[in-house]
Motif scaffolding. Structure first.
Motif, short mmCIF file in Angstrom:
data_model
loop_
_atom_site.label_atom_id
_atom_site.label_comp_id
_atom_site.label_asym_id
_atom_site.label_seq_id
_atom_site.Cartn_x
_atom_site.Cartn_y
_atom_site.Cartn_z
N TRP A 72 42.31 23.68 14.38
CA TRP A 72 42.05 24.83 15.25
C TRP A 72 42.43 24.48 16.69
O TRP A 72 42.20 23.34 17.14
N PHE A 129 48.80 19.20 29.33
CA PHE A 129 49.01 20.51 28.66
C PHE A 129 50.32 21.13 29.18
O PHE A 129 51.09 21.69 28.41
N SER A 185 44.73 27.92 39.76
CA SER A 185 44.89 29.34 40.12
C SER A 185 44.39 29.61 41.54
O SER A 185 45.03 30.35 42.29
N GLU A 206 40.12 33.52 17.65
CA GLU A 206 41.32 33.08 16.94
C GLU A 206 40.99 32.22 15.71
O GLU A 206 40.17 31.33 15.78
N GLU A 211 48.98 26.32 35.12
CA GLU A 211 48.28 25.34 34.29
C GLU A 211 48.03 24.09 35.14
O GLU A 211 48.97 23.51 35.65
N PHE A 212 46.73 23.70 35.28
CA PHE A 212 46.48 22.56 36.17
C PHE A 212 46.35 21.23 35.42
O PHE A 212 46.29 20.19 36.07
N TRP A 222 39.59 28.89 32.39
CA TRP A 222 38.14 28.67 32.33
C TRP A 222 37.44 30.01 32.56
O TRP A 222 37.80 30.76 33.48
N LYS A 223 36.47 30.30 31.75
CA LYS A 223 35.88 31.66 31.73
C LYS A 223 35.11 31.98 33.01
O LYS A 223 35.02 33.14 33.38
N ASP A 237 41.21 37.49 27.83
CA ASP A 237 40.84 36.96 26.52
C ASP A 237 39.38 36.50 26.54
O ASP A 237 38.82 36.20 27.60
N ASN A 238 38.74 36.44 25.36
CA ASN A 238 37.44 35.79 25.19
C ASN A 238 36.28 36.44 25.91
O ASN A 238 35.34 35.75 26.34
N ASP A 252 43.20 33.73 30.68
CA ASP A 252 42.80 32.95 29.52
C ASP A 252 42.47 31.52 29.91
O ASP A 252 42.64 30.59 29.11
C1 LIG Z 1 31.24 27.89 22.78
C2 LIG Z 1 32.73 28.09 22.53
C3 LIG Z 1 33.63 27.09 22.91
C4 LIG Z 1 35.00 27.26 22.69
C5 LIG Z 1 35.43 28.44 22.09
C6 LIG Z 1 36.84 28.63 21.82
C7 LIG Z 1 37.72 29.12 22.95
C8 LIG Z 1 38.61 30.13 22.62
C9 LIG Z 1 39.52 30.57 23.59
O1 LIG Z 1 40.41 31.56 23.29
C10 LIG Z 1 39.54 30.01 24.86
O2 LIG Z 1 40.46 30.50 25.75
C11 LIG Z 1 38.64 28.99 25.18
C12 LIG Z 1 38.64 28.33 26.52
O3 LIG Z 1 37.68 27.64 26.85
N1 LIG Z 1 39.72 28.49 27.26
C13 LIG Z 1 39.83 27.79 28.52
C14 LIG Z 1 41.30 27.52 28.77
C15 LIG Z 1 41.69 26.63 29.64
C16 LIG Z 1 43.14 26.33 29.85
O4 LIG Z 1 43.53 26.79 31.16
C17 LIG Z 1 43.66 25.66 32.04
N2 LIG Z 1 42.92 26.04 33.25
C18 LIG Z 1 41.60 26.23 33.34
N3 LIG Z 1 41.27 26.64 34.58
C19 LIG Z 1 42.42 26.68 35.29
C20 LIG Z 1 42.73 27.04 36.63
N4 LIG Z 1 41.77 27.42 37.48
N5 LIG Z 1 44.03 27.00 37.02
C21 LIG Z 1 44.97 26.63 36.15
N6 LIG Z 1 44.75 26.29 34.86
C22 LIG Z 1 43.47 26.31 34.44
C23 LIG Z 1 43.11 24.47 31.29
O5 LIG Z 1 43.75 23.27 31.69
C24 LIG Z 1 43.43 24.84 29.85
O6 LIG Z 1 44.79 24.63 29.55
C25 LIG Z 1 37.71 28.54 24.22
C26 LIG Z 1 34.53 29.42 21.72
C27 LIG Z 1 33.17 29.24 21.92
#
Ligand SMILES: Cc1ccc(Cc2cc(O)c(O)c(C(=O)NC/C=C/[C@H]3O[C@@H](n4cnc5c(N)ncnc54)[C@H](O)[C@@H]3O)c2)cc1
Ligand SMILES: [Mg+2]
Length: 214
Positions: free
Chosen positions: A38, A95, A119, A199, A90-91, A143-144, A169-170, A141
């Protein structure tokens, strides 16, 4: 040392997808995530909703917050008209390195500008750095807990115009409660929820589409 999950995801793309064929890249990642490991890509079910919104907006400029391995970057870029531009932030350098290769395998480098950075640092510099006045579509998509502050920042920096579409998303899982409350109650947004699933699982999740009213 053991490879990382993004490295194994890239390996699956290079092994199973055809160079220059974005659909085969999308299928290879979905197959890998469904059957092997996953990973937090928007996925095939929510991906179809994303496709529909991209096709409806037919954007000339797209901003993606959080590239991860580039799955949604490829999904969006494959639908863009020839002169359209997708900027994805993407920071995490590891990745970003994987995502560049996934985007290249799909043959979409011309349409995509992957910017390595946060961002919060780059949203204020979009105009001067990339000559983009406003974005027709933004896909959130990352950090939430950054969805709301970054949306306010985008408003302040004037990179949203009347009719700009935010697609998040999410909004259920992991959840973005402060963002949802904001876009659903602010008079400056017209919001709509698209119910789906996290997903590759049966857990409820969904996308929130919010039109900026200016
Ligand atoms: C409890 C729980 C946990 C996880 C899930 C499952 C689940 C399902 C999903 O679709 C999810 O999108 C996520 C999720 O956490 N996504 C975060 C994604 C970050 C990416 O973005 C990057 N990033 C983060 N902040 C920034 C920023 N400011 N500037 C630039 N890039 C950034 C990071 O470097 C990563 O590349 C989690 C469901 C439930
Ligand atoms: Mg996500």
């Amino acid at each position: 040392t053991r490879s990382t999950r993004p490295q194994r995801l890239l390996g699956a793309v290079q092994k199973n997808a055809t160079r220059g064929d974005p659909c085969s890249v999308i299928q290879a990642i979905d197959h890998f995530c469904r059957n092997k490991e996953w990973a937090m890509n928007v996925g095939d079910e929510k991906g179809c909703i994303l496709d529909a919104v991209v096709s409806e907006v037919n954007p000339a400029t797209v901003l993606e917050l959080g590239t991860y391995c580039g799955y949604s970057t490829v999904r969006i870029a494959r639908l863009l008209p020839p002169d359209a531009k997708l900027i994805t932030l993407e920071f995490n350098p590891d990745f970003a390195a994987i995502a560049r290769q996934v985007i290249a395998w799909a043959g979409l480098e011309e349409k995509v500008q992957l910017v390595e950075g946060a961002s919060g640092d780059w949203i204020p510099r979009m105009k001067e750095q990339f000559g983009v006045k406003t974005f027709d579509l933004v896909f959130l998509d990352h950090w939430k807990d950054r969805y709301l502050p970054d949306t306010k920042l985008m408003e302040e920096c004037g990179i949203l115009r009347k009719g700009s579409v935010l697609l998040a998303d999410n909004v259920i899982c992991p959840g973005t409660p402060d963002y949802l409350e904001f876009v659903r109650n602010s008079p400056r947004y017209e919001s709509q929820y698209f119910k789906s699933h996290l997903e590759y699982t049966k857990v409820e999740d969904g996308l929130e589409k919010s039109v900026f009213l200016g």
